[in-house]
Design a protein around this motif. Structure first.
Motif, short mmCIF file in Angstrom:
data_model
loop_
_atom_site.label_atom_id
_atom_site.label_comp_id
_atom_site.label_asym_id
_atom_site.label_seq_id
_atom_site.Cartn_x
_atom_site.Cartn_y
_atom_site.Cartn_z
N LEU A 157 -6.78 11.32 -10.45
CA LEU A 157 -5.95 10.17 -10.61
C LEU A 157 -6.59 8.65 -10.11
CD1 LEU A 157 -2.99 8.88 -10.93
CD2 LEU A 157 -2.62 9.68 -8.49
N ALA A 158 -7.26 8.91 -9.04
CA ALA A 158 -7.83 7.77 -8.36
C ALA A 158 -8.80 7.03 -9.26
CB ALA A 158 -8.66 8.05 -7.28
N VAL B 293 1.19 -2.42 -6.67
CA VAL B 293 0.50 -1.83 -5.77
C VAL B 293 -0.48 -2.39 -5.64
CG1 VAL B 293 -0.26 0.58 -4.93
CG2 VAL B 293 1.91 0.15 -5.74
N SER B 294 -1.19 -2.90 -4.30
CA SER B 294 -2.68 -3.51 -4.05
C SER B 294 -3.53 -2.57 -3.68
CB SER B 294 -2.31 -4.46 -2.87
OG SER B 294 -1.34 -5.31 -3.14
N TRP B 295 -3.26 -1.42 -2.85
CA TRP B 295 -3.92 -0.34 -2.61
C TRP B 295 -3.31 0.82 -2.33
CZ3 TRP B 295 -3.32 1.91 2.14
CH2 TRP B 295 -2.65 1.30 3.01
N LEU B 296 -4.16 1.92 -2.66
CA LEU B 296 -3.63 3.25 -2.58
C LEU B 296 -4.36 4.19 -1.33
CD1 LEU B 296 -1.77 5.68 -4.20
CD2 LEU B 296 -4.07 6.31 -5.26
N TRP B 297 -3.31 4.84 -0.72
CA TRP B 297 -3.84 5.76 0.30
C TRP B 297 -3.80 7.46 -0.08
CZ3 TRP B 297 -0.78 9.05 3.79
CH2 TRP B 297 -1.69 9.51 4.89
N GLY C 65 0.78 -1.27 -0.02
CA GLY C 65 -0.05 0.02 0.01
C GLY C 65 0.98 1.03 -0.08
N THR C 66 0.43 2.41 -0.68
CA THR C 66 1.37 3.45 -0.90
C THR C 66 0.54 4.64 -1.23
OG1 THR C 66 3.42 4.32 -1.75
CG2 THR C 66 1.70 3.11 -3.12
N THR C 67 1.17 5.79 -1.27
CA THR C 67 0.57 6.88 -1.70
C THR C 67 1.19 7.47 -2.81
OG1 THR C 67 -0.34 9.11 -1.23
CG2 THR C 67 1.75 8.51 0.08
N MET D 169 -6.92 -0.12 -8.78
CA MET D 169 -6.63 -0.75 -7.30
C MET D 169 -7.65 0.01 -6.41
SD MET D 169 -3.14 1.27 -6.68
CE MET D 169 -2.57 0.87 -8.27
N PRO D 170 -8.03 -0.67 -5.14
CA PRO D 170 -8.69 0.16 -4.20
C PRO D 170 -8.07 1.45 -3.75
CG PRO D 170 -8.51 -2.29 -3.76
CD PRO D 170 -7.75 -2.02 -4.80
N VAL D 171 -8.82 2.41 -3.57
CA VAL D 171 -8.26 3.51 -3.11
C VAL D 171 -8.98 4.24 -1.87
CG1 VAL D 171 -7.86 6.02 -3.75
CG2 VAL D 171 -7.78 4.32 -5.56
#
Length: 118
Positions: free
Chosen positions: A74-75, A56-60, A40-42, A80-82
C-alpha cells in the motif's frame, strides 16, 4: 469488542455507519487543514487511501503493520511520505536490531512497484 474508530463506527455503538464515518473523517481533516496544520494518519485497510489521500500529508504505519505485506505494498502506491515505525524501546540489542531490520525490509518493499485491484 474494541472500538474500530471514527470511520468504521462513528456512533460508537457497533452500527458501523461507514458512510457517515467517511464523511465525518473528511470534515475533520478539512478543518485541520483550514487551521494550517498537516494531517497525518494511519490507514487501517487498503481502501481508505482512495477516500482520504487528497487530504493526508503523511502516513504512519504502526509497528504491527510494518511487517505486513499489505501495508508495505500500500505504501508503494501512495503519493505522500510514509513513516514505518518499529516497536521502539528495545530491551536488548538483538530485539532492537530485529525491529530495525523489519523497518528496513518494509521500506525496501514499499519502494518497489506494485499493482492494485481497485
Amino acid at each position: 469488542r474494541e472500538w474500530q474508530g471514527l470511520v468504521h463506527d462513528p456512533q460508537r455503538d457497533g452500527s458501523f455507519a461507514i458512510n457517515k464515518g467517511l464523511h465525518l473523517a473528511r470534515q475533520l481533516m478539512v478543518r485541520v487543514l483550514e487551521m494550517g496544520l498537516a494531517v497525518g494518519t494511519t490507514f487501517h485497510d487498503t481502501l481508505q487511501p482512495q477516500f482520504f489521500a487528497d487530504l493526508v500529508s503523511w502516513l504512519w504505519v504502526p509497528p504491527h503493520a510494518t511487517r505486513s505485506v499489505v501495508h508495505t505494498e500500500l505504501a508503494s502506491g501512495l503519493s505522500m511520505p510514509v513513516a514505518f515505525c518499529d516497536r521502539g524501546g528495545g530491551v536488548d540489542f538483538e530485539s532492537a536490531e530485529a525491529e530495525a531490520h523489519a523497518v528496513l525490509r518494509a521500506m525496501r518493499a514499499a519502494r518497489m512497484p506494485h499493482a492494485f485491484l481497485s
